[in-house]
Design a protein around this motif. Structure first.
Motif, PDB file in Angstrom:
ATOM      1  N   TYR A 215      -0.752  -4.409  -0.634  1.00 35.06           N
ATOM      2  CA  TYR A 215      -1.584  -5.586  -0.864  1.00 35.06           C
ATOM      3  C   TYR A 215      -1.009  -6.303  -2.075  1.00 35.06           C
ATOM      4  CZ  TYR A 215      -2.728  -2.174  -4.200  1.00 35.06           C
ATOM      5  OH  TYR A 215      -2.555  -1.240  -5.173  1.00 35.06           O
ATOM      6  N   SER A 216      -1.205  -7.638  -2.110  1.00 33.78           N
ATOM      7  CA  SER A 216      -0.681  -8.382  -3.261  1.00 33.78           C
ATOM      8  C   SER A 216      -1.784  -8.564  -4.293  1.00 33.78           C
ATOM      9  CB  SER A 216      -0.141  -9.726  -2.809  1.00 33.78           C
ATOM     10  OG  SER A 216      -1.126 -10.386  -2.068  1.00 33.78           O
ATOM     11  N   ASP A 217      -1.382  -8.777  -5.528  1.00 36.66           N
ATOM     12  CA  ASP A 217      -2.378  -8.971  -6.585  1.00 36.66           C
ATOM     13  C   ASP A 217      -3.041 -10.328  -6.420  1.00 36.66           C
ATOM     14  OD1 ASP A 217      -1.838  -6.557  -7.827  1.00 36.66           O
ATOM     15  OD2 ASP A 217      -0.030  -7.394  -8.711  1.00 36.66           O
ATOM     16  N   HIS A 218      -2.262 -11.285  -5.948  1.00 30.47           N
ATOM     17  CA  HIS A 218      -2.794 -12.639  -5.799  1.00 30.47           C
ATOM     18  C   HIS A 218      -1.947 -13.387  -4.785  1.00 30.47           C
ATOM     19  CE1 HIS A 218       0.694 -13.678  -8.136  1.00 30.47           C
ATOM     20  NE2 HIS A 218       0.324 -12.799  -9.021  1.00 30.47           N
ATOM     21  N   GLY A 219      -2.634 -14.316  -4.106  1.00 28.20           N
ATOM     22  CA  GLY A 219      -2.057 -15.370  -3.297  1.00 28.20           C
ATOM     23  C   GLY A 219      -0.816 -15.138  -2.472  1.00 28.20           C
ATOM     24  N   PHE A 220      -0.005 -16.150  -2.455  1.00 22.25           N
ATOM     25  CA  PHE A 220       0.959 -16.327  -1.388  1.00 22.25           C
ATOM     26  C   PHE A 220       2.281 -15.590  -1.530  1.00 22.25           C
ATOM     27  CE2 PHE A 220      -2.133 -19.535  -0.985  1.00 22.25           C
ATOM     28  CZ  PHE A 220      -2.240 -19.780   0.368  1.00 22.25           C
ATOM     29  N   SER A 221       2.802 -15.520  -2.718  1.00 19.31           N
ATOM     30  CA  SER A 221       4.129 -14.908  -2.808  1.00 19.31           C
ATOM     31  C   SER A 221       4.003 -13.447  -3.225  1.00 19.31           C
ATOM     32  CB  SER A 221       4.990 -15.668  -3.808  1.00 19.31           C
ATOM     33  OG  SER A 221       4.385 -15.568  -5.069  1.00 19.31           O
ATOM     34  N   ILE A 222       5.060 -12.720  -2.942  1.00 21.89           N
ATOM     35  CA  ILE A 222       5.044 -11.291  -3.258  1.00 21.89           C
ATOM     36  C   ILE A 222       5.045 -11.134  -4.788  1.00 21.89           C
ATOM     37  CG2 ILE A 222       7.564 -10.987  -3.175  1.00 21.89           C
ATOM     38  CD1 ILE A 222       6.939  -8.370  -1.592  1.00 21.89           C
ATOM     39  N   SER A 223       4.086 -10.394  -5.274  1.00 24.85           N
ATOM     40  CA  SER A 223       3.979 -10.259  -6.731  1.00 24.85           C
ATOM     41  C   SER A 223       4.829  -9.075  -7.184  1.00 24.85           C
ATOM     42  CB  SER A 223       2.530 -10.014  -7.107  1.00 24.85           C
ATOM     43  OG  SER A 223       2.142  -8.745  -6.630  1.00 24.85           O
ATOM     44  N   PRO A 224       5.203  -9.050  -8.468  1.00 22.17           N
ATOM     45  CA  PRO A 224       5.989  -7.898  -8.947  1.00 22.17           C
ATOM     46  C   PRO A 224       5.251  -6.586  -8.702  1.00 22.17           C
ATOM     47  CG  PRO A 224       5.909  -9.638 -10.601  1.00 22.17           C
ATOM     48  CD  PRO A 224       4.969 -10.050  -9.507  1.00 22.17           C
ATOM     49  N   GLY A 225       3.902  -6.652  -8.818  1.00 23.42           N
ATOM     50  CA  GLY A 225       3.105  -5.431  -8.612  1.00 23.42           C
ATOM     51  C   GLY A 225       3.228  -4.919  -7.188  1.00 23.42           C
ATOM     52  N   MET A 226       3.169  -5.853  -6.239  1.00 25.67           N
ATOM     53  CA  MET A 226       3.249  -5.444  -4.830  1.00 25.67           C
ATOM     54  C   MET A 226       4.641  -4.910  -4.505  1.00 25.67           C
ATOM     55  SD  MET A 226       2.579  -7.715  -1.495  1.00 25.67           S
ATOM     56  CE  MET A 226       3.004  -7.150   0.129  1.00 25.67           C
ATOM     57  N   LYS A 227       5.637  -5.593  -5.053  1.00 26.36           N
ATOM     58  CA  LYS A 227       7.012  -5.165  -4.816  1.00 26.36           C
ATOM     59  C   LYS A 227       7.198  -3.727  -5.309  1.00 26.36           C
ATOM     60  CE  LYS A 227      11.506  -7.278  -5.424  1.00 26.36           C
ATOM     61  NZ  LYS A 227      12.212  -8.458  -5.879  1.00 26.36           N
ATOM     62  N   LYS A 228       6.629  -3.474  -6.481  1.00 22.96           N
ATOM     63  CA  LYS A 228       6.736  -2.137  -7.068  1.00 22.96           C
ATOM     64  C   LYS A 228       6.044  -1.106  -6.167  1.00 22.96           C
ATOM     65  CE  LYS A 228       5.449   0.228 -11.312  1.00 22.96           C
ATOM     66  NZ  LYS A 228       3.984   0.344 -11.404  1.00 22.96           N
ATOM     67  N   ARG A 229       4.850  -1.464  -5.694  1.00 28.14           N
ATOM     68  CA  ARG A 229       4.111  -0.522  -4.847  1.00 28.14           C
ATOM     69  C   ARG A 229       4.866  -0.234  -3.547  1.00 28.14           C
ATOM     70  NH1 ARG A 229      -0.061  -3.323  -7.240  1.00 28.14           N
ATOM     71  NH2 ARG A 229      -0.104  -4.955  -5.660  1.00 28.14           N
ATOM     72  N   ILE A 230       5.463  -1.292  -2.981  1.00 29.95           N
ATOM     73  CA  ILE A 230       6.226  -1.076  -1.746  1.00 29.95           C
ATOM     74  C   ILE A 230       7.396  -0.150  -2.040  1.00 29.95           C
ATOM     75  CG2 ILE A 230       7.748  -2.186  -0.051  1.00 29.95           C
ATOM     76  CD1 ILE A 230       5.847  -4.586  -0.102  1.00 29.95           C
ATOM     77  N   LYS A 231       8.091  -0.433  -3.147  1.00 27.73           N
ATOM     78  CA  LYS A 231       9.270   0.373  -3.482  1.00 27.73           C
ATOM     79  C   LYS A 231       8.908   1.814  -3.819  1.00 27.73           C
ATOM     80  CE  LYS A 231      12.745  -2.923  -4.571  1.00 27.73           C
ATOM     81  NZ  LYS A 231      13.843  -3.267  -5.454  1.00 27.73           N
ATOM     82  N   GLN A 232       7.698   2.002  -4.300  1.00 26.05           N
ATOM     83  CA  GLN A 232       7.317   3.370  -4.640  1.00 26.05           C
ATOM     84  C   GLN A 232       6.533   4.039  -3.510  1.00 26.05           C
ATOM     85  OE1 GLN A 232       5.386   3.052  -8.445  1.00 26.05           O
ATOM     86  NE2 GLN A 232       7.333   2.889  -9.510  1.00 26.05           N
ATOM     87  N   GLY A 233       6.360   3.305  -2.430  1.00 31.11           N
ATOM     88  CA  GLY A 233       5.622   3.876  -1.289  1.00 31.11           C
ATOM     89  C   GLY A 233       4.189   4.207  -1.639  1.00 31.11           C
ATOM     90  N   GLU A 234       3.563   3.342  -2.420  1.00 25.37           N
ATOM     91  CA  GLU A 234       2.197   3.628  -2.873  1.00 25.37           C
ATOM     92  C   GLU A 234       1.167   3.067  -1.898  1.00 25.37           C
ATOM     93  OE1 GLU A 234       1.914   2.030  -6.784  1.00 25.37           O
ATOM     94  OE2 GLU A 234       3.065   3.667  -7.666  1.00 25.37           O
ATOM     95  N   TYR A 235       0.638   3.937  -1.063  1.00 22.91           N
ATOM     96  CA  TYR A 235      -0.456   3.539  -0.187  1.00 22.91           C
ATOM     97  C   TYR A 235      -1.262   4.796   0.098  1.00 22.91           C
ATOM     98  CZ  TYR A 235       2.490   5.688   3.328  1.00 22.91           C
ATOM     99  OH  TYR A 235       3.252   6.594   4.005  1.00 22.91           O
ATOM    100  N   THR A 236      -2.468   4.608   0.571  1.00 20.33           N
ATOM    101  CA  THR A 236      -3.324   5.768   0.845  1.00 20.33           C
ATOM    102  C   THR A 236      -3.896   5.671   2.268  1.00 20.33           C
ATOM    103  OG1 THR A 236      -5.181   4.555  -0.076  1.00 20.33           O
ATOM    104  CG2 THR A 236      -4.020   6.054  -1.581  1.00 20.33           C
ATOM    105  N   PHE A 237      -4.563   6.728   2.693  1.00 26.72           N
ATOM    106  CA  PHE A 237      -5.265   6.707   3.983  1.00 26.72           C
ATOM    107  C   PHE A 237      -6.759   6.883   3.701  1.00 26.72           C
ATOM    108  CE2 PHE A 237      -1.053   8.515   5.387  1.00 26.72           C
ATOM    109  CZ  PHE A 237      -0.695   7.460   6.223  1.00 26.72           C
ATOM    110  N   PRO A 238      -7.454   5.796   3.370  1.00 30.32           N
ATOM    111  CA  PRO A 238      -8.873   5.944   3.002  1.00 30.32           C
ATOM    112  C   PRO A 238      -9.682   6.628   4.106  1.00 30.32           C
ATOM    113  CG  PRO A 238      -8.087   3.750   2.483  1.00 30.32           C
ATOM    114  CD  PRO A 238      -7.010   4.399   3.286  1.00 30.32           C
TER     115      PRO A 238
END
Ligand code: ADP
Length: 382
Positions: free
Chosen positions: A249-272
């Motif tokens: 998920y992105s922190d805000h709006g339309f473009s990929i945020s540094p935070g989201m890029k980092k999460r994708i690169k670190q494989g940070e997601y969960t299975f709620p």
């Protein structure tokens, strides 16, 4: 010659034509070899253009057309000839049309449209619409885990067709997956080859070496990366299919945020738990293997197709999913998913320096936000 003459069962001789060898041919001969019509006449000689808009592309609307001779429906897409790789897009899409899970091109016109030289593609019409629109509109019957597996098998079939021939699609997203009919028996097909490319090594493109048979090891890292991105995108689509919201998920709006890029690169997601506790471990394990950060450790399309969840679809539990409900409850969430996939794909297409890192878990803020919304709604006076 026109694609209307070829029935749905693709000609097996055509299936064996190698893209690399065919590519050398001029466009008319290339298309002719695949049984697709080519003409420099005006499209309206053969097709009646309707006002029915089927979707919106970069160069304007995709509209429904009627083949004058047979009365059959088609879809017209216009590609600006001056745009980068326009001929390659036509060739790759035409070539991929041989796969039953790819939207077929029937005829190609080369012409002037609005003062610009263009290719006008006549495709088979896909009245069933986009994948997630259909899921979002599935109000009566909930889609099940088994339905999701069948959907993923069809996407995998298209991607395997391409990867076998060393073609990467590079724009796998829900809007490019369309249903052939409005009913549930219809076939899901991949379209839009605007970012697709052939990933063969120079030197392998000699007539005596057919890249079709090249083992993955002969492809260099960049080439493996392009194909591996398709598997990553499929992992995201599979995640959304099973729960109704995206893994990143992105922190805000339309473009990929540094935070989201980092999460994708670190494989940070969960299975709620709410959505995922009843979903099979096999499915979750498969997603993990598709969303593996390290491209060298990520599974390839063949492993995906051979995994029990895909290969034995009938044995997948028919557990009802929360997907439609979640998508309807928060329509913005779907738009957010589309934006996120779009920006992640853009990033992947330029950024191939994925670092090897451990998978860490962190809280998914989109889910947190949704929880917060619910809490606020609950706390509000009745
Ligand atoms: P672009 O490459 O310009 O983005 P697409 O090929 O992705 O254009 O088409 C844009 C949209 O038009 C798709 O997302 C879909 O909704 C609709 N569309 C495209 N092709 C067809 C088709 N053959 N039948 C029905 N709708 C289509």
């Amino acid at each position: 010659m026109s694609g209307w003459g070829i029935d749905n069962q693709r000609n097996s001789a055509q299936q064996n034509l190698q893209f690399t060898h065919l590519y050398q041919k001029e466009l008319p001969a290339f298309l002719n070899a695949l049984g697709i019509g080519f003409s420099k006449n005006t499209v309206t000689e053969d097709y009646q253009l309707t006002r029915e808009k089927l979707g919106t592309g970069i160069n304007g609307s995709v509209v429904k057309v009627i083949h004058r001779q047979s009365g059959a429906e088609g879809a017209l897409k216009i590609i600006n000839k001056e745009s980068r790789n326009s001929e390659l897009e036509v060739k790759l899409h035409a070539y991929a049309s041989q796969c039953e899970n790819v939207v077929r091109i029937l005829d190609v016109y080369e012409n002037i449209y609005r003062q610009r030289p263009c290719y006008l593609l006549i495709m088979e019409c896909m009245p069933g619409g986009e994948l997630f629109d259909r899921i979002q509109n599935t109000t009566q019957t909930k889609i099940t885990e088994r339905d999701a597996a069948d959907i993923m098998r069809q996407i995998g079939n298209a991607v395997m067709f391409l990867h076998r021939r060393n073609i990467a699609h590079r724009d796998l997203k829900p809007e490019n997956l369309l249903y052939s009919e409005r009913n549930f028996q219809s076939i899901l097909k991949l379209t839009d080859f605007g970012f697709a490319k052939e990933v063969t090594q120079k030197g392998l493109e000699t007539p005596c070496f057919t890249p079709y048979y090249a083992a993955p090891e002969v492809l260099n890292e960049k080439q493996r990366y392009d194909m591996s991105c398709d598997v990553w995108s499929m992992g995201v689509i599979m995640y959304v299919l099973l729960c109704g919201y995206p893994p990143f998920y992105s922190d805000h709006g339309f473009s990929i945020s540094p935070g989201m890029k980092k999460r994708i690169k670190q494989g940070e997601y969960t299975f709620p738990d709410k959505e995922w506790k009843n979903i099979s471990l096999t499915a979750k394990d498969l997603i993990k293997r598709m969303l593996t950060v390290d491209v060298n450790k990520r599974i390839d399309i063949y492993e995906f197709m051979n995994s029990p969840w895909v290969a034995n679809v009938r044995e997948v539990p028919s557990t009802p999913l929360f997907t439609s409900a979640n998508m309807m409850e928060d329509p913005d969430c779907y738009k957010e998913t589309q934006r996120e996939m779009e920006s992640a794909l853009q990033t992947m297409r330029v950024d191939n320096k994925v670092k090897i890192r451990d998978v860490k878990h962190s809280k998914n803020r989109l889910i947190e936000r949704r929880k917060q919304k619910k809490l606020e709604a609950g706390a509000a006076p009745q």
